[in-house]
Each structure stands twice: as C-alpha cells, then as structure tokens.
Scaffold this active site. Structure first.
Site, PDB file in Angstrom:
ATOM      1  N   HIS A  30      29.012  35.755  40.304  1.00  0.00           N
ATOM      2  CA  HIS A  30      30.076  35.310  41.203  1.00  0.00           C
ATOM      3  C   HIS A  30      30.033  33.798  41.389  1.00  0.00           C
ATOM      4  O   HIS A  30      29.001  33.236  41.747  1.00  0.00           O
ATOM      5  CB  HIS A  30      29.922  36.004  42.556  1.00  0.00           C
ATOM      6  CG  HIS A  30      31.007  35.692  43.527  1.00  0.00           C
ATOM      7  ND1 HIS A  30      30.804  34.920  44.647  1.00  0.00           N
ATOM      8  CD2 HIS A  30      32.320  36.034  43.531  1.00  0.00           C
ATOM      9  CE1 HIS A  30      31.934  34.808  45.309  1.00  0.00           C
ATOM     10  NE2 HIS A  30      32.875  35.468  44.667  1.00  0.00           N
ATOM     11  N   HIS A  72      36.796  26.234  43.962  1.00  0.00           N
ATOM     12  CA  HIS A  72      37.207  27.317  44.852  1.00  0.00           C
ATOM     13  C   HIS A  72      37.968  26.845  46.085  1.00  0.00           C
ATOM     14  O   HIS A  72      39.029  27.362  46.407  1.00  0.00           O
ATOM     15  CB  HIS A  72      35.979  28.117  45.305  1.00  0.00           C
ATOM     16  CG  HIS A  72      36.299  29.177  46.307  1.00  0.00           C
ATOM     17  ND1 HIS A  72      36.336  28.933  47.676  1.00  0.00           N
ATOM     18  CD2 HIS A  72      36.607  30.488  46.158  1.00  0.00           C
ATOM     19  CE1 HIS A  72      36.658  30.037  48.309  1.00  0.00           C
ATOM     20  NE2 HIS A  72      36.834  30.998  47.425  1.00  0.00           N
TER      21      HIS A  72
END
Length: 218
Positions: A30, A72
């Site tokens: 992740h 992100h």
C-alpha cells in the site's frame, strides 16, 4: 484493504484481465509499503520489490504541465513541507522538492520503467490527472499492468473509456455497497467489475463476509 477477484486460487478460471492473472491471493504494498519507507517514493517501491511484492497500490496526480506524479495528499505539506498542490507546480519545480527523509517525488513513467515486473493499482486523485494517466498508460503499452479505481466513479469511467475493455478496474463506494447489499438478497444492480477494493470492516460493520464474497463472485 482487500482486493476481491475471481482469481483467488490455483483452480480458479482465468479472469480475462492480465492484471489479475496470478495463481494465488495477491499481496499489495500500500502506497509502495508506507510502514517501511516514505510512502509513494522510489525507496518504498524498491523495498517492496526486494521483499518480493509484485503488486503496488499507489496514487497519482498531474502537475500543472501534465506530468503524472505519484502522490497521495491534496497538498504537498505533509510529505515535503512545501506549500500548495501538485497541480499548482510544473514538474521542473516539483522535481526540486524533497520529502522529509530526502527522497524526490516520483513520476509514474519512472516507476513503470524501473519495475517492469510489477503491476500497479492506481487511484487518480484529481480530475486533472485522468487524461494524462490514460495517455501515459497507452503510450507505454502498460494497460495489462494497471488496475484503476477511485472514490469518484467518474474518473474511473473516463480512464476505462480511454483505454478500453482490457483495463482492470474496481468500482467506487456505491458499487461496493451494491454488491454488499446483494449479498443480503436485495435486488441491487451490482457493477460488472473484475475486482472490488474494500476494507475488511467499515464503521464497525463487517464488509468481507461469506455473503459478500458470494455476491462478488456472482
């Protein structure tokens, strides 16, 4: 996060999507493995590759001049200490930034070239990143290495339209909820998606249950 697909065991039939063509449950790093190194950076990806990961989950945004940047957050502050957003800077400016541990920002094309054996699960984090992302995947011939999913279903749909039926994708929250409710026998129009990306629980509710898995496979 759990990714549910039809290819869960050695005996499962082929999915028709090269991204999922793997003989066992898939382990995803992740954000490249954010617990071991700074998220979405080359050191994180290199560490994941050394550990044997062949699937990396990551996020992309577009710079002001259309470069697809792996990043992100809505702003640069947390990771780099710099003000503003990725979309407010040209790549030449972003390339000068460093994370708090000293890593540079990473372009998606760099990651695809550096790790030819790794497949990438990508979330386009902004509307502006959709077309540059699709164009980059097309230009690099990487569609079979990519799965796209977003909280905004419109972004995913735009990438699918641009890249065609070979692209692996997963639905947004609404699609996942439809599958979950279908597991309880409700006549919900569930999406014909090759994969679902879901948390094991959501606000104390078990998401991944036998009912949900049967509904997903159906």
């Amino acid at each position: 996060m759990v990714l549910l697909s039809h290819r869960m065991t050695h005996s499962a039939p082929p999915t028709g999507f090269a991204f999922l063509d793997h003989p066992r449950p898939l382990a995803f790093a992740h954000r490249g493995g954010a617990l071991e190194a700074e998220e979405n950076t080359m050191p994180a990806f290199e560490n994941a590759a050394r550990l044997g990961y062949r699937y990396i989950e990551t996020d992309v945004q577009a710079s002001r001049d259309g470069v697809v940047v792996i990043f992100h957050d809505d702003t640069l502050e947390r990771l780099t200490g710099a003000p503003g957003r990725v979309a407010e800077h040209d790549w030449r400016e972003l390339a000068q930034l460093r994370t708090r541990d000293g890593a540079g920002l990473l372009r998606l094309d760099e990651a695809l070239e550096k790790f030819p054996d790794i497949r990438f699960n990508i979330e386009p984090k902004s509307d502006a990143s959709v077309e540059p992302l699709a164009e980059l995947i097309r230009r690099m011939g990487a569609v079979d290495r990519i799965c796209v999913g977003s909280f905004d279903q419109r972004r995913t749909d735009r990438v699918r339209t641009a890249l065609g039926p070979r692209l692996c994708w997963s639905p947004s929250f609404v699609g996942v909820a439809a599958v979950w409710l279908a597991g309880w026998g409700l006549p919900m129009p569930a999406p014909k998606a090759p994969a679902l990306q879901v948390p094991t629980t959501y606000h104390g509710i078990n998401v991944v249950t036998p009912r949900m898995i049967r509904a997903a496979h159906a």
